[in-house]
Design a protein around this motif. Sequence first.
Motif, PDB file in Angstrom:
ATOM      1  N   LYS A  73      73.332 -29.877  23.436  1.00 20.76           N
ATOM      2  CA  LYS A  73      72.125 -29.402  24.107  1.00 20.76           C
ATOM      3  C   LYS A  73      70.979 -29.515  23.094  1.00 20.76           C
ATOM      4  O   LYS A  73      71.118 -29.120  21.935  1.00 20.76           O
ATOM      5  N   TYR A  74      69.843 -30.045  23.547  1.00 22.28           N
ATOM      6  CA  TYR A  74      68.702 -30.257  22.664  1.00 22.28           C
ATOM      7  C   TYR A  74      67.634 -29.208  22.951  1.00 22.28           C
ATOM      8  O   TYR A  74      67.017 -29.198  24.013  1.00 22.28           O
ATOM      9  N   ASP A  75      67.415 -28.316  21.992  1.00 20.99           N
ATOM     10  CA  ASP A  75      66.402 -27.272  22.081  1.00 20.99           C
ATOM     11  C   ASP A  75      65.074 -27.866  21.614  1.00 20.99           C
ATOM     12  O   ASP A  75      64.865 -28.100  20.427  1.00 20.99           O
ATOM     13  N   GLN A  76      64.170 -28.109  22.563  1.00 22.81           N
ATOM     14  CA  GLN A  76      62.896 -28.738  22.220  1.00 22.81           C
ATOM     15  C   GLN A  76      61.884 -27.753  21.645  1.00 22.81           C
ATOM     16  O   GLN A  76      60.927 -28.174  20.989  1.00 22.81           O
ATOM     17  N   LEU A  77      62.093 -26.482  21.875  1.00 25.51           N
ATOM     18  CA  LEU A  77      61.220 -25.486  21.255  1.00 25.51           C
ATOM     19  C   LEU A  77      61.441 -25.440  19.751  1.00 25.51           C
ATOM     20  O   LEU A  77      60.497 -25.402  18.964  1.00 25.51           O
ATOM     21  N   GLU A  78      62.705 -25.447  19.347  1.00 30.58           N
ATOM     22  CA  GLU A  78      63.055 -25.412  17.930  1.00 30.58           C
ATOM     23  C   GLU A  78      63.194 -26.814  17.351  1.00 30.58           C
ATOM     24  O   GLU A  78      63.361 -26.969  16.142  1.00 30.58           O
ATOM     25  N   ASP A  79      63.154 -27.830  18.238  1.00 29.48           N
ATOM     26  CA  ASP A  79      63.414 -29.214  17.830  1.00 29.48           C
ATOM     27  C   ASP A  79      64.748 -29.289  17.085  1.00 29.48           C
ATOM     28  O   ASP A  79      64.843 -29.840  15.979  1.00 29.48           O
ATOM     29  N   GLU A  80      65.767 -28.741  17.739  1.00 28.51           N
ATOM     30  CA  GLU A  80      67.082 -28.627  17.101  1.00 28.51           C
ATOM     31  C   GLU A  80      68.184 -29.003  18.092  1.00 28.51           C
ATOM     32  O   GLU A  80      68.164 -28.597  19.246  1.00 28.51           O
ATOM     33  N   LEU A  81      69.156 -29.761  17.606  1.00 26.33           N
ATOM     34  CA  LEU A  81      70.332 -30.109  18.403  1.00 26.33           C
ATOM     35  C   LEU A  81      71.429 -29.098  18.133  1.00 26.33           C
ATOM     36  O   LEU A  81      71.701 -28.757  16.971  1.00 26.33           O
ATOM     37  N   PHE A 115      67.909 -40.188  21.042  1.00 27.23           N
ATOM     38  CA  PHE A 115      66.956 -39.476  20.192  1.00 27.23           C
ATOM     39  C   PHE A 115      67.235 -39.837  18.733  1.00 27.23           C
ATOM     40  O   PHE A 115      68.375 -40.007  18.330  1.00 27.23           O
ATOM     41  N   ARG A 116      66.151 -39.887  17.955  1.00 24.66           N
ATOM     42  CA  ARG A 116      66.299 -40.279  16.553  1.00 24.66           C
ATOM     43  C   ARG A 116      65.219 -39.597  15.722  1.00 24.66           C
ATOM     44  O   ARG A 116      64.123 -39.308  16.221  1.00 24.66           O
ATOM     45  N   ASN A 117      65.510 -39.326  14.456  1.00 21.98           N
ATOM     46  CA  ASN A 117      64.484 -38.825  13.534  1.00 21.98           C
ATOM     47  C   ASN A 117      64.467 -39.706  12.289  1.00 21.98           C
ATOM     48  O   ASN A 117      65.031 -40.794  12.279  1.00 21.98           O
ATOM     49  N   GLY A 118      63.777 -39.235  11.248  1.00 23.24           N
ATOM     50  CA  GLY A 118      63.711 -40.019  10.017  1.00 23.24           C
ATOM     51  C   GLY A 118      62.478 -40.891   9.902  1.00 23.24           C
ATOM     52  O   GLY A 118      62.387 -41.713   8.982  1.00 23.24           O
ATOM     53  N   PHE A 119      61.526 -40.705  10.820  1.00 24.46           N
ATOM     54  CA  PHE A 119      60.301 -41.507  10.774  1.00 24.46           C
ATOM     55  C   PHE A 119      59.288 -40.880   9.814  1.00 24.46           C
ATOM     56  O   PHE A 119      59.348 -39.686   9.513  1.00 24.46           O
ATOM     57  N   ALA A 120      58.343 -41.696   9.376  1.00 24.75           N
ATOM     58  CA  ALA A 120      57.312 -41.198   8.465  1.00 24.75           C
ATOM     59  C   ALA A 120      56.537 -40.062   9.136  1.00 24.75           C
ATOM     60  O   ALA A 120      56.242 -40.133  10.331  1.00 24.75           O
ATOM     61  N   PRO A 121      56.214 -38.984   8.410  1.00 23.29           N
ATOM     62  CA  PRO A 121      55.465 -37.866   8.986  1.00 23.29           C
ATOM     63  C   PRO A 121      54.159 -38.323   9.631  1.00 23.29           C
ATOM     64  O   PRO A 121      53.499 -39.239   9.133  1.00 23.29           O
ATOM     65  N   PHE A 122      53.819 -37.662  10.759  1.00 27.14           N
ATOM     66  CA  PHE A 122      52.632 -38.051  11.507  1.00 27.14           C
ATOM     67  C   PHE A 122      51.911 -36.812  12.019  1.00 27.14           C
ATOM     68  O   PHE A 122      52.438 -36.069  12.839  1.00 27.14           O
ATOM     69  N   ASN A 129      61.772 -34.243  12.644  1.00 23.70           N
ATOM     70  CA  ASN A 129      61.427 -34.176  14.066  1.00 23.70           C
ATOM     71  C   ASN A 129      62.070 -35.330  14.843  1.00 23.70           C
ATOM     72  O   ASN A 129      62.046 -36.475  14.408  1.00 23.70           O
ATOM     73  N   TYR A 130      62.642 -34.966  16.010  1.00 23.72           N
ATOM     74  CA  TYR A 130      63.291 -35.966  16.856  1.00 23.72           C
ATOM     75  C   TYR A 130      62.296 -36.567  17.846  1.00 23.72           C
ATOM     76  O   TYR A 130      61.390 -35.884  18.337  1.00 23.72           O
ATOM     77  N   TYR A 131      62.521 -37.845  18.172  1.00 23.24           N
ATOM     78  CA  TYR A 131      61.744 -38.542  19.195  1.00 23.24           C
ATOM     79  C   TYR A 131      62.720 -39.235  20.145  1.00 23.24           C
ATOM     80  O   TYR A 131      63.734 -39.790  19.706  1.00 23.24           O
ATOM     81  N   LYS A 143      58.902 -41.178  22.762  1.00 28.85           N
ATOM     82  CA  LYS A 143      58.309 -40.095  23.552  1.00 28.85           C
ATOM     83  C   LYS A 143      58.636 -38.767  22.877  1.00 28.85           C
ATOM     84  O   LYS A 143      59.750 -38.563  22.396  1.00 28.85           O
ATOM     85  N   LYS A 144      57.665 -37.881  22.854  1.00 25.11           N
ATOM     86  CA  LYS A 144      57.879 -36.565  22.253  1.00 25.11           C
ATOM     87  C   LYS A 144      57.352 -35.481  23.178  1.00 25.11           C
ATOM     88  O   LYS A 144      56.181 -35.490  23.561  1.00 25.11           O
ATOM     89  N   ASN A 145      58.223 -34.569  23.563  1.00 25.41           N
ATOM     90  CA  ASN A 145      57.837 -33.427  24.394  1.00 25.41           C
ATOM     91  C   ASN A 145      57.832 -32.188  23.505  1.00 25.41           C
ATOM     92  O   ASN A 145      58.874 -31.619  23.201  1.00 25.41           O
ATOM     93  N   VAL A 146      56.651 -31.818  23.079  1.00 24.99           N
ATOM     94  CA  VAL A 146      56.502 -30.632  22.222  1.00 24.99           C
ATOM     95  C   VAL A 146      56.354 -29.406  23.123  1.00 24.99           C
ATOM     96  O   VAL A 146      55.468 -29.354  23.978  1.00 24.99           O
ATOM     97  N   LYS A 147      57.225 -28.428  22.911  1.00 26.03           N
ATOM     98  CA  LYS A 147      57.181 -27.226  23.735  1.00 26.03           C
ATOM     99  C   LYS A 147      56.852 -26.001  22.887  1.00 26.03           C
ATOM    100  O   LYS A 147      57.210 -25.925  21.715  1.00 26.03           O
ATOM    101  N   ARG A 148      56.154 -25.076  23.508  1.00 23.82           N
ATOM    102  CA  ARG A 148      55.850 -23.804  22.855  1.00 23.82           C
ATOM    103  C   ARG A 148      55.849 -22.709  23.919  1.00 23.82           C
ATOM    104  O   ARG A 148      55.757 -22.997  25.122  1.00 23.82           O
ATOM    105  N   ILE A 149      55.949 -21.474  23.488  1.00 23.99           N
ATOM    106  CA  ILE A 149      55.926 -20.338  24.414  1.00 23.99           C
ATOM    107  C   ILE A 149      54.566 -19.651  24.357  1.00 23.99           C
ATOM    108  O   ILE A 149      54.075 -19.328  23.267  1.00 23.99           O
TER     109      ILE A 149
END
Length: 226
Positions: A73-81, A115-122, A129-131, A143-149
């Motif tokens: 399960k991919y938690d997009q709020l925490e950006d954590e698998l 999904f993949r990470n390891g890209f240069a910071p942006f 961060n996963y994309y 594609k990046k879906n950034v979520k916040r509460i």
Amino acid sequence: MKNIFKCLVVILIMTSGNIASAQEFFRLKESIGMPLRSRNYIDTKGTPYFLTDWSAGEIKQADGKIDKDMKLKYDQLEDELIFKDSKGEELGFAIPVVEFKLNYTLDGLPKTSLFRNGFAPFKGSTEKNYYEILHDGRIKLAKKNVKRIEQYREYNSASTTKSVIERIKYYTIINNVLTEFKRDNKSVQQVFGEKSVLVLDYITKNNLDFKKDNDLIKVFAFYETL
């Protein structure tokens, strides 16, 4: 009689070896997990996850190990698998995951998201961060879906409501460098350069819509043929 006895001994040794190997496999499989940070999504509108249900999937870790039999399960709020172990416990990964796939059903059809990470910071992002990789070609489409509460109070209400807010952005990736993609003609010209005339002509002839992921993927796939 001696031959029968020898066969029994060999079978017992082989069986013991298989049991030990199986136990070692599961011990190693469980050892990749670590406790999750505390989080509370109770009474929150919207979902913090890419998918609300657990998905069958596979992972690739930073040490190169691959596991194709995981409940993810991919938690997009925490950006954590996170994953679920054989005991049903929800855990994070002790060894970082650099790439993962989620298999699920959408509109009655099987689908896999990469999904993949390891890209240069942006612009505030990090290499962790996963994309979501929509197209994995010479020019990658991500594609990046950034979520916040956000918390707010309804009119004439004393209680506070928590809601998940989404912000979706698209990027191209060349040589591991991210560039924001606006999904318009100008972005197409910037990304595809001298080939953009052919790409725009393809978009027009096929009545493709930049705002639809499937159509956007077709655009990048067409570029690969040029």
